[in-house]
Motif scaffolding. Structure first.
Motif, short mmCIF file in Angstrom:
data_model
loop_
_atom_site.label_atom_id
_atom_site.label_comp_id
_atom_site.label_asym_id
_atom_site.label_seq_id
_atom_site.Cartn_x
_atom_site.Cartn_y
_atom_site.Cartn_z
N LEU A 42 -73.69 18.90 6.12
CA LEU A 42 -74.26 18.49 4.84
C LEU A 42 -73.19 18.49 3.74
CD1 LEU A 42 -77.62 20.46 5.02
CD2 LEU A 42 -77.35 17.97 5.13
N LYS A 43 -72.31 19.46 3.78
CA LYS A 43 -71.22 19.50 2.79
C LYS A 43 -70.35 18.25 2.91
CE LYS A 43 -67.37 22.30 1.13
NZ LYS A 43 -66.69 23.63 1.18
N ARG A 44 -70.02 17.88 4.13
CA ARG A 44 -69.22 16.67 4.36
C ARG A 44 -69.92 15.45 3.77
NH1 ARG A 44 -70.16 12.51 7.25
NH2 ARG A 44 -68.50 11.17 8.07
N ASP A 45 -71.22 15.29 4.05
CA ASP A 45 -71.96 14.13 3.57
C ASP A 45 -72.03 14.09 2.05
OD1 ASP A 45 -72.35 13.40 6.18
OD2 ASP A 45 -74.44 14.05 6.28
N ILE A 46 -72.15 15.26 1.42
CA ILE A 46 -72.21 15.31 -0.05
C ILE A 46 -70.83 15.01 -0.64
CG2 ILE A 46 -72.59 16.81 -2.05
CD1 ILE A 46 -74.69 18.30 -0.33
N MET A 47 -69.79 15.62 -0.08
CA MET A 47 -68.44 15.41 -0.60
C MET A 47 -68.01 13.95 -0.50
SD MET A 47 -67.21 18.36 -1.74
CE MET A 47 -65.41 18.34 -1.66
N LEU A 48 -68.44 13.27 0.56
CA LEU A 48 -68.06 11.88 0.76
C LEU A 48 -69.03 10.90 0.10
CD1 LEU A 48 -66.90 11.88 4.50
CD2 LEU A 48 -65.48 11.83 2.44
N GLY A 49 -70.07 11.43 -0.53
CA GLY A 49 -71.01 10.57 -1.23
C GLY A 49 -72.04 9.90 -0.34
N GLU A 50 -72.11 10.32 0.93
CA GLU A 50 -73.11 9.75 1.83
C GLU A 50 -74.50 10.28 1.51
OE1 GLU A 50 -71.76 10.20 5.85
OE2 GLU A 50 -69.85 9.22 5.44
N LEU A 51 -74.55 11.48 0.94
CA LEU A 51 -75.78 12.00 0.33
C LEU A 51 -75.56 11.95 -1.18
CD1 LEU A 51 -76.63 15.09 2.58
CD2 LEU A 51 -77.96 12.98 2.38
N ARG A 52 -76.33 11.14 -1.85
CA ARG A 52 -76.10 10.89 -3.27
C ARG A 52 -76.83 11.89 -4.17
NH1 ARG A 52 -73.53 6.21 -4.01
NH2 ARG A 52 -73.44 4.71 -2.27
N GLY A 71 -85.64 28.42 8.78
CA GLY A 71 -84.88 29.56 8.26
C GLY A 71 -83.38 29.32 8.34
N THR A 72 -82.94 28.69 9.43
CA THR A 72 -81.52 28.38 9.59
C THR A 72 -81.09 27.35 8.56
OG1 THR A 72 -81.61 28.84 11.96
CG2 THR A 72 -79.81 27.46 11.19
N VAL A 73 -81.92 26.34 8.34
CA VAL A 73 -81.63 25.32 7.33
C VAL A 73 -81.56 25.96 5.95
CG1 VAL A 73 -82.59 23.33 6.12
CG2 VAL A 73 -82.56 23.38 8.62
N ARG A 74 -82.47 26.89 5.69
CA ARG A 74 -82.51 27.56 4.39
C ARG A 74 -81.19 28.30 4.13
NH1 ARG A 74 -86.86 30.39 5.22
NH2 ARG A 74 -88.12 28.51 4.91
N GLU A 75 -80.66 28.93 5.18
CA GLU A 75 -79.37 29.63 5.05
C GLU A 75 -78.26 28.65 4.68
OE1 GLU A 75 -76.36 32.60 5.34
OE2 GLU A 75 -78.53 32.72 5.13
N ALA A 76 -78.25 27.48 5.31
CA ALA A 76 -77.24 26.47 5.00
C ALA A 76 -77.39 25.97 3.56
CB ALA A 76 -77.34 25.31 5.98
N LEU A 77 -78.63 25.75 3.13
CA LEU A 77 -78.88 25.26 1.78
C LEU A 77 -78.48 26.30 0.72
CD1 LEU A 77 -82.31 23.44 2.22
CD2 LEU A 77 -80.04 22.40 1.99
N GLU A 83 -72.06 26.81 -3.71
CA GLU A 83 -70.91 25.97 -4.02
C GLU A 83 -71.24 24.91 -5.07
OE1 GLU A 83 -68.79 24.50 -0.67
OE2 GLU A 83 -68.26 26.53 -0.01
N GLY A 84 -72.49 24.90 -5.54
CA GLY A 84 -72.87 23.96 -6.57
C GLY A 84 -73.13 22.55 -6.08
N LEU A 85 -73.33 22.39 -4.77
CA LEU A 85 -73.51 21.05 -4.20
C LEU A 85 -74.97 20.63 -4.13
CD1 LEU A 85 -70.86 21.20 -1.34
CD2 LEU A 85 -70.67 20.07 -3.56
N VAL A 86 -75.89 21.60 -4.21
CA VAL A 86 -77.31 21.27 -4.26
C VAL A 86 -77.97 22.12 -5.33
CG1 VAL A 86 -77.38 20.71 -1.79
CG2 VAL A 86 -78.06 23.02 -2.56
N ARG A 87 -79.16 21.67 -5.75
CA ARG A 87 -79.98 22.43 -6.70
C ARG A 87 -81.31 22.73 -6.03
NH1 ARG A 87 -80.63 19.66 -12.36
NH2 ARG A 87 -81.40 21.75 -12.82
#
Length: 244
Positions: A42-52, A71-77, A83-87
């Protein structure tokens, strides 16, 4: 504790922030391993703008995508939030954060203050391993530039600056610096994919190593200041005294 986050980009190369702020769970933990994969992807997709910016990220959909529990997804989020990549906004769910010019300007200014103020402490308490560590990272950046891998180059760049700051012995400020670096690179990558001279970016770190090695505190601080001020040309209002 060192935590290495690895994912594969389009060119099949590893992307890592080896000095991650968030301590790892035990390497044997399946939850930690799956959360790391989801986080890195997910970090890769956000950094490259694939997730806008503004795009919703639902735990249910992501759990299906990564074939893991919510629960695993929640840990990643939560890691992405740090890192300020999601709200994450309660009942409104999780969305990809914005990457605005105004925030980028302020992040660069905060970063400049933290790093340059820390350089005086670095020069007084420089560890023997600092220069060799930086030289190794500089070579890794050249390898990433040769492979035309901007995402990997940015990840090593973050490691490089955080390695310098580690010798300042101001650990409470490292999370702030890390977030600034991530946001700086996200902003720069979003505006330069396919247009930036990656080799020039890699090579411009050598002058920082030379300045630190020479032991001149003022020169090292000025070199670092100039390096940060000229990463992106915002014009004269960001750092009026910097040579653009």
């Amino acid at each position: 504790m060192i935590f290495r986050v690895v994912c594969n980009n389009k060119k099949g190369l590893a992307v890592s922030d080896s000095l991650s702020r968030r301590p790892a769970r035990t390497p044997q933990s399946p939850l930690a391993a799956k959360a790391s994969v989801a986080f890195a992807s997910l970090k890769r997709d956000i950094m490259l703008g694939e997730l806008r910016a503004g795009e919703p990220l639902t735990e249910l959909d992501l759990a299906a995508r990564f074939q893991c529990s919510q629960g695993t997804v929640r840990e990643a989020l939560l890691q992405l939030q740090e890192e300020g990549l999601v709200r994450r906004q309660g009942h409104r769910g999780t969305q990809v954060s914005a990457c605005t010019v105004d925030e980028a300007v302020e992040m660069f200014r905060v970063r400049q203050q933290i790093e340059c103020n820390g350089m005086a402490r670095v020069m007084r308490h420089k560890s023997r391993s600092l220069i060799p560590d930086l030289q190794d990272m500089a070579e890794d950046m050249i390898d990433a530039a040769t492979a035309d891998d901007e995402l990997q180059l940015a990840a090593i760049d973050r490691d490089f600056h955080r390695r310098i700051f580690r010798d300042a012995d101001l650990p409470a400020l490292d999370p702030i610096l890390h977030r600034c670096l991530v946001h700086n690179h996200r902003f720069k990558i979003s505006r330069s994919i396919g247009t930036r001279d990656l080799m020039a970016t890699a090579l411009r770190h050598r002058v920082i190593i030379e300045a630190i090695g020479e032991g001149d505190m003022a020169a090292a601080t000025q070199t670092l200041h100039h390096h940060i001020a000229t990463i992106v040309d915002f014009g004269p209002t960001l750092f009026p005294d910097a040579e653009q």
